[in-house]
Design an enzyme around this catalytic site. Structure first.
Site, PDB file in Angstrom:
ATOM      1  N   LYS A  73     -12.225   3.556  -7.060  1.00  0.00           N
ATOM      2  CA  LYS A  73     -10.954   4.132  -7.516  1.00  0.00           C
ATOM      3  C   LYS A  73     -10.308   3.350  -8.669  1.00  0.00           C
ATOM      4  O   LYS A  73      -9.717   3.940  -9.566  1.00  0.00           O
ATOM      5  CB  LYS A  73      -9.966   4.234  -6.350  1.00  0.00           C
ATOM      6  CG  LYS A  73     -10.311   5.309  -5.335  1.00  0.00           C
ATOM      7  CD  LYS A  73      -9.168   5.443  -4.336  1.00  0.00           C
ATOM      8  CE  LYS A  73      -9.510   6.394  -3.220  1.00  0.00           C
ATOM      9  NZ  LYS A  73      -8.356   6.663  -2.349  1.00  0.00           N
ATOM     10  N   ASP A 110      -3.210  10.804  -3.811  1.00  0.00           N
ATOM     11  CA  ASP A 110      -2.991  10.247  -2.464  1.00  0.00           C
ATOM     12  C   ASP A 110      -1.516  10.306  -2.050  1.00  0.00           C
ATOM     13  O   ASP A 110      -1.202  10.618  -0.905  1.00  0.00           O
ATOM     14  CB  ASP A 110      -3.490   8.805  -2.390  1.00  0.00           C
ATOM     15  CG  ASP A 110      -5.012   8.720  -2.298  1.00  0.00           C
ATOM     16  OD1 ASP A 110      -5.635   9.687  -1.825  1.00  0.00           O
ATOM     17  OD2 ASP A 110      -5.564   7.683  -2.706  1.00  0.00           O
TER      18      ASP A 110
END
Ligand code: ATR
Length: 286
Positions: A73, A110
């Site tokens: 990420k 997220d």
């Protein structure tokens, strides 16, 4: 999931290492079938040393984009041509969209997933109601804190074992974040309206979170981003004393929505049936 692809099928996937336990192919596969999309979403096992080169192959292979998971990420943020503000602030990208000119746009969904999951599970809760306590200061905590701050939380008490990581998070995200030491975690619960665990404590194979909830008001919402097990010891203890709870699976399901919409052109819905289907996949894993 879709066994009748045409030559024009839209392609996406999830890049990670290891990737065998990812639930993303199953949840995107569910939507592809539900909405009868001519498309596929596949697991892409990409080693750390190969990530920067491989992500550049997405446009060359005709992919519409990809999700990015552990351990890529942060590398994804550096690899994309442009990153959305929230991704830069969080320091990580979990969703890549290939634009018409072949360039890579990076998002981080997220925090969106966290808030949407809470809204769906507890429609009467909103961040403005009162102080939030967040346990942990890793990547997931960054997304959660940014979402709460942007959602208007009046006070955010950030509790982490390693204080320096919490200080760095507070400096990067900004807003009303107050760093509280791990030893003070129980007094941080006074007057809180939300308690969120973003640490790995309570996850299968890890020790449970050591936290007495006595000082937490009974109306405070309690959430855990751990979803294996679904009912973590924290959620069980909170529910037993009457606190409303939201489990961690919802965040995983809702964070997937922006990518699916961008790649496949349909705004997907998280439903009870979809949740049950993804849960079944978790139960059949080793
Ligand atoms: P992620 O990116 O998924 O959030 P991470 O960066 O590994 O994962 O973060 C894990 C979090 O769990 C951290 O906040 C970590 O605390 P430290 O910053 O002090 O390492 C927390 N954590 C893990 N094991 C812990 C333990 N035994 N006690 C307290 N906190 C723990």
């Amino acid at each position: 999931m879709n066994t009748t692809l045409s030559g024009k099928a839209k392609l996406a996937g999830v890049m990670g290492w290891p990737i065998g336990h990812s639930l993303s192919p199953r949840l995107h596969g569910y939507w592809l079938r539900q909405y009868a999309v001519d498309g596929a979403y596949v697991p892409l096992a990409v080693r750390r040393e190969d990530f920067a080169g491989t992500v550049r192959m997405l446009p060359r292979l005709g992919f519409a984009g990809a999700n990015v998971t552990v351990p890529h990420k942060e590398a994804a943020l550096a690899a994309v041509d442009e990153a959305a503000g929230e991704a830069r602030r969080i320091g990580a990208v979990n969703t890549i969209v290939v634009r018409a000119d072949g360039s890579l746009m990076g998002w981080n969904s997220d925090g969106f997933g966290f808030m949407e999951s809470l809204k769906a599970g507890l429609p009467e809760w909103n961040p403005g109601l009162g102080p939030a306590v967040v346990l942990g200061a890793g990547g997931a905590a960054r997304a959660v804190c940014a979402a709460l701050v942007d959602g208007g939380v009046p006070e955010l008490r950030l509790v982490n074992r390693t204080a320096s990581r919490a200080e760095a998070l507070a400096a990067d995200i900004g807003g009303p974040i107050e760093v509280v030491s791990w030893a003070e975690r129980e007094s941080a619960l006074d007057g809180a309206r939300l308690l969120t665990n973003t640490t790995t404590l309570g996850m299968a194979g890890n020790p449970p979170l050591d936290l007495v909830l006595e000082r937490l008001p009974p109306e405070a919402a309690v959430t855990d981003i751990v979803y294996a097990p679904l009912r973590t010891p924290l959620l069980v203890a909170a529910a037993a004393r009457g606190n409303p709870t939201v489990d961690g699976l919802g965040m995983l399901l809702h964070q997937a929505r922006p990518g699916f919409a961008a790649w496949f052109g349909v705004e997907p819905e998280v439903t009870d049936e979809m949740r049950a289907f993804v849960l079944q996949g978790m139960e059949s894993q080793d």
